[in-house]
Design an enzyme around this catalytic site. Structure first.
Site, PDB file in Angstrom:
ATOM      1  N   CYS A  79      36.949  39.381  46.837  1.00 57.61           N
ATOM      2  CA  CYS A  79      38.321  39.532  46.624  1.00 57.61           C
ATOM      3  C   CYS A  79      38.486  39.671  44.919  1.00 57.61           C
ATOM      4  O   CYS A  79      38.294  38.728  44.450  1.00 57.61           O
ATOM      5  CB  CYS A  79      39.137  38.599  47.273  1.00 57.61           C
ATOM      6  SG  CYS A  79      40.733  38.173  46.603  1.00 57.61           S
ATOM      7  N   CYS A  82      41.014  37.036  43.560  1.00 60.32           N
ATOM      8  CA  CYS A  82      40.659  35.651  43.841  1.00 60.32           C
ATOM      9  C   CYS A  82      39.585  35.353  42.478  1.00 60.32           C
ATOM     10  O   CYS A  82      39.739  34.295  41.858  1.00 60.32           O
ATOM     11  CB  CYS A  82      39.620  35.602  44.980  1.00 60.32           C
ATOM     12  SG  CYS A  82      40.255  35.873  46.688  1.00 60.32           S
TER      13      CYS A  82
END
Length: 324
Positions: A79, A82
């Site tokens: 991700c 993230c």
């Protein structure tokens, strides 16, 4: 563990009010037990950011949340957002110096936790405060927004649950913090659980009786007092025709019972200031027994919302002005 969402402001959710009061009592109980066992010492700054999995969630998040708000960062290695958000959260965890604990959960390795929290996409950030879960934000938010959200979280944790955070010692060795104490069972847990189950099942009479059974032995029990106020309010509202009540309240401003019924509906609908304001206005217009009837109902509604709510404090001041 089944997380429950709890609003940090705005509409009053009666279930959330009840959960908050229960959680606060449990948190105080746990902190006392931790102190008795000699725990609750200082932690290292490195201990403010922890990796959590399903096996350690109960101890590292749920039990720890009785001492400090736990912010949960749901992330994954693949991700990209993230990778932008997580370093900011980690830096802020150290900067906030123990006002919250950051728990990082890898969703690829902990699918069950992701499902339990209802995570639809990552990054997703939640918090657990005194065992109660609430969503904070989803996506790579800006630092100003994150700070604002964390400030609100810290304020709610302190005002509603009495959580002032962890003591941080820069010289402490990482990993030396004492584990959280096990939550001791209270003497009335069986009765309180029975009351909660009755509420969930819609058996308001059974809930009322269960709370009364606790109060018969311990008249000052805070959780039972709150639960009884909530259950009795729901009982009253259950019997009402909302349209007729609203019509009566509008057409009969001097009718004490009409204003009281409308205030009950206001509160259940989340219109806290409207409920309080309606009854304070009725106090101003009435005298004698009618005034006392309205005043007592207003005090009952204060109990439902909670003395620590700023709207209750403001309404108490307004009530005093109306009375004197």
């Amino acid at each position: 563990m089944q997380p429950r969402n709890m609003s940090m402001s705005g509409v009053v959710d009666l279930a959330a009010v009840k959960a908050a009061q229960e959680a606060k009592a449990k948190a105080e109980q746990t902190r006392a037990e931790t102190a008795r066992q000699g725990g609750g010492g200082a932690v290292s700054p490195a201990d403010l950011v922890i990796d959590v999995d399903e096996a350690g969630f109960e101890q590292e998040v749920l039990q720890r949340s009785a001492e400090v708000p736990v912010v949960i960062d749901f992330w994954a290695e693949w991700c990209q957002p993230c990778k932008q958000l997580s370093p900011v959260l980690e830096r802020l965890a150290v900067e906030y110096n123990g006002r919250f604990l950051l728990a990082k959960i890898d969703v690829d390795a902990n699918q069950m936790l992701m499902q339990q929290f209802g995570v639809q996409g990552i990054p997703a950030v939640f918090a657990v405060v005194a065992g109660q879960a609430l969503p904070l934000f989803q996506g790579a938010a800006g630092e100003a927004q994150i700070r604002q959200t964390l400030d609100q979280l810290v304020q709610v944790a302190e005002q509603r649950f009495g959580l002032t955070g962890l003591v941080v010692d820069p010289d402490a060795e990482p990993g030396t913090a004492a584990p959280p104490a096990e939550m001791p069972a209270g003497p009335y847990d069986a009765l309180l659980n029975a009351a909660a189950q009755a509420l969930d099942a819609g058996d308001l009479g059974g809930a009322v009786q269960a709370y009364k059974n606790v109060l018969a032995d311990d008249p000052a029990h805070p959780e039972a007092k709150l639960g009884l106020s909530q259950a009795e309010l729901l009982q009253r509202v259950q019997r009402l025709d909302p349209q007729q009540v609203r019509r009566d309240a509008a057409e009969k401003p001097a009718d004490v019972q009409a204003q009281i019924a409308a205030a009950d509906l206001d509160l259940v609908g989340g219109h806290v200031e409207d409920a309080f304001g309606r009854l304070i206005d009725a106090v101003r217009r009435t005298v004698g027994d009618d005034r006392d009837t309205v005043r007592l109902r207003l005090l009952e509604l204060f109990e439902v919302v909670g003395a620590e709510d700023p709207r209750v404090a403001a309404a108490r001041r307004a009530l005093a002005r109306a009375l004197f």
